[in-house]
Motif scaffolding. Structure first.
Motif, PDB file in Angstrom:
ATOM      1  N   PHE A 109       0.865  -1.128   0.037  1.00 47.52           N
ATOM      2  CA  PHE A 109      -0.025  -0.043   0.051  1.00 47.52           C
ATOM      3  C   PHE A 109       0.796   1.293   0.270  1.00 47.52           C
ATOM      4  O   PHE A 109       0.568   2.118  -0.657  1.00 47.52           O
ATOM      5  CB  PHE A 109      -0.693  -0.040   1.297  1.00 47.52           C
ATOM      6  CG  PHE A 109      -2.026  -0.771   1.084  1.00 47.52           C
ATOM      7  CD1 PHE A 109      -2.661  -1.190  -0.128  1.00 47.52           C
ATOM      8  CD2 PHE A 109      -2.545  -1.508   2.199  1.00 47.52           C
ATOM      9  CE1 PHE A 109      -4.019  -1.998  -0.142  1.00 47.52           C
ATOM     10  CE2 PHE A 109      -3.677  -2.666   2.031  1.00 47.52           C
ATOM     11  CZ  PHE A 109      -4.319  -2.637   0.897  1.00 47.52           C
ATOM     12  N   THR A 110       1.907   1.345   0.705  1.00 49.52           N
ATOM     13  CA  THR A 110       2.798   2.458   0.760  1.00 49.52           C
ATOM     14  C   THR A 110       3.466   2.922  -0.469  1.00 49.52           C
ATOM     15  O   THR A 110       3.451   3.889  -0.867  1.00 49.52           O
ATOM     16  CB  THR A 110       3.949   2.112   1.880  1.00 49.52           C
ATOM     17  OG1 THR A 110       3.232   1.999   3.144  1.00 49.52           O
ATOM     18  CG2 THR A 110       4.658   3.584   1.979  1.00 49.52           C
ATOM     19  N   ASP A 111       3.873   1.685  -1.174  1.00 50.41           N
ATOM     20  CA  ASP A 111       4.842   1.999  -2.545  1.00 50.41           C
ATOM     21  C   ASP A 111       3.679   2.484  -3.382  1.00 50.41           C
ATOM     22  O   ASP A 111       3.813   3.371  -4.402  1.00 50.41           O
ATOM     23  CB  ASP A 111       5.493   0.874  -2.931  1.00 50.41           C
ATOM     24  CG  ASP A 111       6.909   1.091  -1.995  1.00 50.41           C
ATOM     25  OD1 ASP A 111       7.328   1.917  -1.500  1.00 50.41           O
ATOM     26  OD2 ASP A 111       7.386  -0.051  -2.022  1.00 50.41           O
ATOM     27  N   SER A 112       2.446   1.704  -3.364  1.00 53.78           N
ATOM     28  CA  SER A 112       1.493   2.093  -4.437  1.00 53.78           C
ATOM     29  C   SER A 112       0.753   3.415  -4.276  1.00 53.78           C
ATOM     30  O   SER A 112       0.603   4.224  -5.120  1.00 53.78           O
ATOM     31  CB  SER A 112       0.086   0.931  -4.258  1.00 53.78           C
ATOM     32  OG  SER A 112       0.620  -0.316  -4.473  1.00 53.78           O
ATOM     33  N   LEU A 113       0.661   4.004  -3.044  1.00 56.41           N
ATOM     34  CA  LEU A 113       0.143   5.270  -3.089  1.00 56.41           C
ATOM     35  C   LEU A 113       1.165   6.087  -3.004  1.00 56.41           C
ATOM     36  O   LEU A 113       0.725   7.314  -3.603  1.00 56.41           O
ATOM     37  CB  LEU A 113      -0.302   5.205  -1.278  1.00 56.41           C
ATOM     38  CG  LEU A 113      -1.560   4.556  -0.987  1.00 56.41           C
ATOM     39  CD1 LEU A 113      -1.923   4.763   0.625  1.00 56.41           C
ATOM     40  CD2 LEU A 113      -2.967   5.283  -1.530  1.00 56.41           C
ATOM     41  N   SER A 114       2.372   5.900  -2.807  1.00 57.50           N
ATOM     42  CA  SER A 114       3.444   6.873  -3.355  1.00 57.50           C
ATOM     43  C   SER A 114       3.581   6.956  -4.691  1.00 57.50           C
ATOM     44  O   SER A 114       3.575   7.917  -5.183  1.00 57.50           O
ATOM     45  CB  SER A 114       4.977   6.370  -2.593  1.00 57.50           C
ATOM     46  OG  SER A 114       4.945   6.239  -1.116  1.00 57.50           O
ATOM     47  N   TYR A 115       3.387   6.037  -5.408  1.00 62.51           N
ATOM     48  CA  TYR A 115       3.447   6.013  -7.061  1.00 62.51           C
ATOM     49  C   TYR A 115       2.189   6.642  -7.713  1.00 62.51           C
ATOM     50  O   TYR A 115       2.291   7.575  -8.374  1.00 62.51           O
ATOM     51  CB  TYR A 115       3.340   4.715  -7.426  1.00 62.51           C
ATOM     52  CG  TYR A 115       3.205   4.494  -9.022  1.00 62.51           C
ATOM     53  CD1 TYR A 115       4.356   4.739  -9.972  1.00 62.51           C
ATOM     54  CD2 TYR A 115       2.239   4.174  -9.763  1.00 62.51           C
ATOM     55  CE1 TYR A 115       4.479   4.725 -11.163  1.00 62.51           C
ATOM     56  CE2 TYR A 115       1.765   4.269 -11.115  1.00 62.51           C
ATOM     57  CZ  TYR A 115       3.092   4.549 -11.976  1.00 62.51           C
ATOM     58  OH  TYR A 115       3.048   4.550 -13.150  1.00 62.51           O
ATOM     59  N   LEU A 116       0.895   6.750  -6.817  1.00 65.16           N
ATOM     60  CA  LEU A 116      -0.317   7.212  -7.378  1.00 65.16           C
ATOM     61  C   LEU A 116      -0.249   8.713  -6.769  1.00 65.16           C
ATOM     62  O   LEU A 116      -0.546   9.613  -7.750  1.00 65.16           O
ATOM     63  CB  LEU A 116      -1.632   6.282  -6.754  1.00 65.16           C
ATOM     64  CG  LEU A 116      -1.709   5.079  -7.506  1.00 65.16           C
ATOM     65  CD1 LEU A 116      -2.767   4.514  -6.586  1.00 65.16           C
ATOM     66  CD2 LEU A 116      -1.844   5.186  -8.763  1.00 65.16           C
ATOM     67  N   LEU A 117       0.090   9.249  -5.662  1.00 65.87           N
ATOM     68  CA  LEU A 117      -0.027  10.358  -5.165  1.00 65.87           C
ATOM     69  C   LEU A 117       1.047  11.257  -5.101  1.00 65.87           C
ATOM     70  O   LEU A 117       1.194  12.428  -4.960  1.00 65.87           O
ATOM     71  CB  LEU A 117      -0.805  10.106  -3.755  1.00 65.87           C
ATOM     72  CG  LEU A 117      -1.813   9.662  -3.569  1.00 65.87           C
ATOM     73  CD1 LEU A 117      -2.282   9.341  -2.047  1.00 65.87           C
ATOM     74  CD2 LEU A 117      -2.953  10.013  -4.311  1.00 65.87           C
ATOM     75  N   GLY A 118       2.403  10.528  -5.249  1.00 68.32           N
ATOM     76  CA  GLY A 118       3.497  11.318  -5.300  1.00 68.32           C
ATOM     77  C   GLY A 118       4.011  11.768  -4.029  1.00 68.32           C
ATOM     78  O   GLY A 118       3.539  11.082  -2.987  1.00 68.32           O
ATOM     79  N   ASN A 119       4.652  12.503  -3.854  1.00 68.66           N
ATOM     80  CA  ASN A 119       5.377  12.895  -2.748  1.00 68.66           C
ATOM     81  C   ASN A 119       4.652  14.264  -1.950  1.00 68.66           C
ATOM     82  O   ASN A 119       5.400  14.797  -0.850  1.00 68.66           O
ATOM     83  CB  ASN A 119       6.996  13.237  -2.631  1.00 68.66           C
ATOM     84  CG  ASN A 119       7.638  11.764  -2.860  1.00 68.66           C
ATOM     85  OD1 ASN A 119       7.225  10.588  -2.202  1.00 68.66           O
ATOM     86  ND2 ASN A 119       8.692  11.855  -3.562  1.00 68.66           N
ATOM     87  N   GLN A 120       3.806  14.755  -2.346  1.00 64.36           N
ATOM     88  CA  GLN A 120       3.235  16.048  -1.970  1.00 64.36           C
ATOM     89  C   GLN A 120       2.413  15.652  -0.780  1.00 64.36           C
ATOM     90  O   GLN A 120       1.608  14.769  -0.574  1.00 64.36           O
ATOM     91  CB  GLN A 120       2.461  16.686  -3.068  1.00 64.36           C
ATOM     92  CG  GLN A 120       3.176  17.065  -4.244  1.00 64.36           C
ATOM     93  CD  GLN A 120       4.135  18.232  -3.828  1.00 64.36           C
ATOM     94  OE1 GLN A 120       4.085  18.967  -3.244  1.00 64.36           O
ATOM     95  NE2 GLN A 120       5.329  17.926  -4.499  1.00 64.36           N
ATOM     96  N   PRO A 121       2.721  16.544   0.238  1.00 62.19           N
ATOM     97  CA  PRO A 121       1.780  16.402   1.500  1.00 62.19           C
ATOM     98  C   PRO A 121       0.181  16.843   1.288  1.00 62.19           C
ATOM     99  O   PRO A 121      -0.178  17.581   0.324  1.00 62.19           O
ATOM    100  CB  PRO A 121       2.441  17.311   2.449  1.00 62.19           C
ATOM    101  CG  PRO A 121       2.899  18.327   1.748  1.00 62.19           C
ATOM    102  CD  PRO A 121       3.314  17.666   0.303  1.00 62.19           C
TER     103      PRO A 121
END
Length: 299
Positions: A109-121
């Motif tokens: 989930f962490t890497d999938s969300l990082s890929y989909l949402l990027g690093n923006q807070p």
């Protein structure tokens, strides 16, 4: 005889479905906390993911094939697998299969969300909001995992290995290990805001878990049954716990009998009760608050 077995298997199936549903929800919430709130502000919440967040930033631009740095989920997985193997060898860890599913899901989930949402807070330019809600969402995720009788692995299992058969308390070891990870963030990022926000996140996370898990973490369990050997195999062989046989005599019939006494963690108690009832439906089980500051029974 077939009907009770069917009822028992149906109950076990329902329990497993409920547990793994909670694990999926808990893993998703934890990943959401890391990706949207903590990592973008370099908040290091201790544990394996605290180390992963530090390594994610340190390796930015280092590898040509990973210009954005090491992925947090995959990095955490590389730490969790050997830690899990160590824990299963040293302390058994009865919740092993669920724990493996939990930390694999969190990483995915962490890497999938990082890929989909990027690093923006999710919230720009507000570290306090990020650490508060990040800690709260992390606490909700951890609570779901605990209710499923699982763990997220990481430094908590390492703390249990270090504290096992020693005078050290697991809770103290977790605090020490998590604090070392937070200080690592200070050394790497050279910013005092990092540990200050990180410790506040850990405080919020701990309070959320405490609020939803109101019971004492440990329970003293007394079991009266005619199938003491089978229950002993369950407690010692299957669940990796310890216990003591107490000798008693019934007040009504005056017959001698053995009483099993053990200390169970809160997350293991529902499983212990269910499996004891499967062995002996007539078993009497009594529980009370307990503390494990003294050596465990059966040592």
């Amino acid at each position: 005889m077939e009907q009770p077995l069917n009822l028992a298997s149906n109950a076990a199936l329902k329990r497993n479905v409920a547990d793994y549903t909670l694990i999926v929800i808990g893993a998703f919430f934890q990943a959401l906390s890391y990706v949207l709130f903590l990592a973008p502000y370099k908040i290091v919440p201790g544990g394996v993911y605290g180390i992963s967040i530090v390594l994610h930033y340190v390796t930015k631009g280092v590898f040509s094939f990973m210009p954005d740095g090491l992925p947090m989920g995959a990095t955490a997985l590389c730490f969790n697998i050997p830690l899990m193997i160590l824990a299963m060898k040293k302390i058994g860890l009865a919740s092993g299969p669920k724990t493996i599913v939990t930390f694999v899901l969190i990483s995915t989930f962490t890497d999938s969300l990082s890929y989909l949402l990027g690093n923006q807070p999710l919230v720009e330019n507000d570290s306090f909001i990020a650490c508060f809600y990040g800690g709260a969402i992390l606490g909700i995720g951890v609570t779901c995992v605990f209710r499923a009788q699982s763990t997220s692995a990481g430094t908590d299992v390492l703390a249990r290995v270090i504290a096992n058969n020693s005078n050290l308390k697991v809770s103290n070891m977790i605090i020490v290990l998590d604090s070392l990870v937070v200080l690592l963030g200070l050394i790497v990022f050279r910013d005092w805001a990092v540990p200050l926000y990180s410790w506040f996140t850990i405080f919020v996370y701990g309070k959320i878990v405490e609020m939803f898990q109101t019971e004492n973490p440990n329970r003293a369990v007394f079991i009266v049954s005619r199938k003491t050997q089978e229950i002993k195999e369950l407690i010692v062989g299957k669940m990796g716990m310890r216990g003591t046989f107490l000798h008693g005599r019934g007040m009504y019939e005056g017959k001698e009998k053995e009483i099993i006494f053990t200390i169970a963690e809160r997350k293991d108690l529902p499983r212990l009760k269910d499996e004891v009832k499967e062995i002996d439906p007539n078993a009497f089980i009594s529980t009370m608050h307990a503390s494990k500051d003294s050596p465990r029974p059966g040592i």
